[in-house]
Design an enzyme around this catalytic site. Structure first.
Site, mmCIF file in Angstrom:
data_model
loop_
_atom_site.group_PDB
_atom_site.id
_atom_site.type_symbol
_atom_site.label_atom_id
_atom_site.label_comp_id
_atom_site.label_asym_id
_atom_site.label_seq_id
_atom_site.Cartn_x
_atom_site.Cartn_y
_atom_site.Cartn_z
ATOM 1 N N SER A 34 0.822 -1.218 0.000
ATOM 2 C CA SER A 34 0.000 0.000 0.000
ATOM 3 C C SER A 34 0.851 1.260 0.000
ATOM 4 O O SER A 34 1.694 1.440 0.877
ATOM 5 C CB SER A 34 -0.879 0.055 1.260
ATOM 6 N N HIS A 65 -3.808 0.937 -4.939
ATOM 7 C CA HIS A 65 -3.249 -0.203 -5.659
ATOM 8 C C HIS A 65 -3.623 -0.122 -7.142
ATOM 9 O O HIS A 65 -4.806 -0.110 -7.478
ATOM 10 C CB HIS A 65 -3.779 -1.517 -5.092
ATOM 11 N N HIS A 87 -5.640 -8.915 -1.103
ATOM 12 C CA HIS A 87 -5.692 -9.089 0.351
ATOM 13 C C HIS A 87 -6.793 -10.060 0.744
ATOM 14 O O HIS A 87 -7.874 -10.054 0.163
ATOM 15 C CB HIS A 87 -5.959 -7.743 1.033
ATOM 16 N N TYR A 89 -8.515 -9.716 3.311
ATOM 17 C CA TYR A 89 -9.667 -8.949 3.817
ATOM 18 C C TYR A 89 -10.601 -8.474 2.717
ATOM 19 O O TYR A 89 -11.732 -8.084 2.976
ATOM 20 C CB TYR A 89 -9.214 -7.748 4.678
ATOM 21 N N GLU A 90 -10.117 -8.507 1.473
ATOM 22 C CA GLU A 90 -10.996 -8.108 0.376
ATOM 23 C C GLU A 90 -12.036 -9.203 0.085
ATOM 24 O O GLU A 90 -12.968 -8.971 -0.671
ATOM 25 C CB GLU A 90 -10.178 -7.836 -0.887
ATOM 26 N N ALA A 117 2.845 -2.129 4.172
ATOM 27 C CA ALA A 117 2.662 -1.082 5.176
ATOM 28 C C ALA A 117 2.264 -1.800 6.459
ATOM 29 O O ALA A 117 1.493 -2.756 6.411
ATOM 30 C CB ALA A 117 1.554 -0.133 4.738
ATOM 31 N N MET A 215 -1.790 -6.752 7.371
ATOM 32 C CA MET A 215 -2.887 -7.594 6.872
ATOM 33 C C MET A 215 -2.509 -8.284 5.566
ATOM 34 O O MET A 215 -3.382 -8.575 4.747
ATOM 35 C CB MET A 215 -4.134 -6.734 6.648
ATOM 36 N N SER A 216 -1.218 -8.529 5.378
ATOM 37 C CA SER A 216 -0.815 -9.124 4.098
ATOM 38 C C SER A 216 0.435 -9.966 4.294
ATOM 39 O O SER A 216 0.733 -10.409 5.400
ATOM 40 C CB SER A 216 -0.536 -8.007 3.080
ATOM 41 N N ASN A 239 2.396 3.735 10.800
ATOM 42 C CA ASN A 239 1.710 4.271 11.994
ATOM 43 C C ASN A 239 2.118 3.404 13.172
ATOM 44 O O ASN A 239 2.553 2.277 12.985
ATOM 45 C CB ASN A 239 0.190 4.179 11.800
ATOM 46 N N HIS A 251 -6.564 4.946 7.492
ATOM 47 C CA HIS A 251 -5.951 4.561 6.222
ATOM 48 C C HIS A 251 -5.263 5.769 5.575
ATOM 49 O O HIS A 251 -4.240 5.629 4.908
ATOM 50 C CB HIS A 251 -7.023 3.982 5.289
HETATM 51 N N1 HPA Z 1 -2.544 -2.659 11.600
HETATM 52 C C1 HPA Z 1 -2.757 -3.519 10.580
HETATM 53 N N2 HPA Z 1 -2.385 -3.278 9.339
HETATM 54 C C2 HPA Z 1 -1.764 -2.120 9.088
HETATM 55 C C3 HPA Z 1 -1.511 -1.182 10.089
HETATM 56 C C4 HPA Z 1 -1.932 -1.468 11.419
HETATM 57 O O1 HPA Z 1 -1.744 -0.687 12.362
HETATM 58 N N3 HPA Z 1 -0.878 -0.134 9.486
HETATM 59 C C5 HPA Z 1 -0.747 -0.446 8.183
HETATM 60 N N4 HPA Z 1 -1.275 -1.654 7.927
#
Ligand code: HPA
Length: 276
Positions: A34, A65, A87, A89-90, A117, A215-216, A239, A251
């Protein structure tokens, strides 16, 4: 349930389509996470194939993306770059998420650089840091190798005790030092998402040894290892994870931080392509 014949046939169709489009045989694959898509702009003699054109490829939906497979040369080396990934989650299943890795394997790719990320759990990390992944914890509740094993692709019970190649990590650490980046490594925990974690979940992940969360990556790395590839993983800490700082996660923040360090990130990956 994965049906051996169907899956092999789908893979072959995807691979053959790509081979008709591009006359290249890269040995190195790169997955751009990302907000980290700019590396694809370095690729020369570029040939991009939108995912939607490749037989049996899923299509990417998340913001940030582009969704294409980019072939070309970086410093003379042939590479294939996934600009955007699929992903869990998609809503894709693990076989869809990792289908591109299988296609790369079919194309002769033997090494993979995976980027993402991530939220920083380790308090030594700061947003904007690039961290080498030294190991992972799969918290996604699924595994891309579940189901019948295709022995043509890899073993039933693959060893993951060195899922992130040590020699490559050492080379990457040297590059980080040379580039003035803090040479840091960490354990990546993969959650299914798409909700960010709760502070309690982050305390739990920290207790079990995770340094960053995302998440990947883990599905692709499992499949790459199954297929005998060497893997290097890089997290961009976009973050601090939930509850570490007294602020909400968004996001937008993730994409902004990724954008801020994109130049550094691109040079780092370019140098990796040279030395790995
Ligand atoms: N948690 C999960 N996935 C992420 C995060 C997070 O804090 N930051 C970027 N992708």
């Amino acid at each position: 349930m994965i049906k051996e014949k169907d899956f092999s046939a789908k893979l072959a169709e995807a691979r053959d389509y790509i081979k008709e489009c591009v006359r290249m045989s890269p040995d190195l694959g790169v997955i751009l996470g990302s907000g980290l898509g700019a590396f694809a702009e370095l690729v020369l003699e570029k040939q991009a194939i939108p995912y939607k054109d490749i037989p049996h490829f899923p299509t990417s939906t998340v913001e940030g993306h582009a969704g294409q497979l980019v072939f070309g040369k970086v410093d003379g080396r042939q590479v294939v770059v996934m600009q955007g990934r699929f992903h869990f989650y998609e809503g894709y299943n693990m076989h869809d998420v990792t289908f591109p890795i299988r296609v790369m394997q079919g194309l002769g790719v033997t090494g993979l650089v995976v980027t993402n990320a991530a939220g920083g759990i380790n308090p030594d990390f700061q947003p904007g840091d690039l961290i080498l992944i030294k190991d992972h914890i799969n918290m996604m509740g699924d595994n891309p190798l579940r189901g019948a094993n295709l022995s043509s692709l890899g073993p039933r019970f693959p060893d993951l005790s060195a899922a992130y190649n040590l020699e490559w990590r050492q080379k990457a650490l040297v590059i980080m030092q040379n580039y003035g980046l803090r040479p840091q490594e960490g354990v990546y925990a993969a959650m299914s998402g798409p909700s960010y974690e709760t502070p309690a979940e982050i305390r739990y992940l920290r207790a079990i040894g995770a340094d960053m969360v995302g998440m990947s990556t883990v599905p692709e790395v499992i499949v790459a290892n199954h297929g005998g590839m060497q893997v290097l993983g890089i997290s961009c800490v976009t973050n601090m994870a939930a509850g570490i700082l007294a602020q909400k996660l968004s996001h937008v923040e993730v994409m902004e931080t990724a954008g801020r360090i994109e130049k550094q990130f691109v040079s780092f990956v370019q140098e990796l392509v040279r030395v790995l």
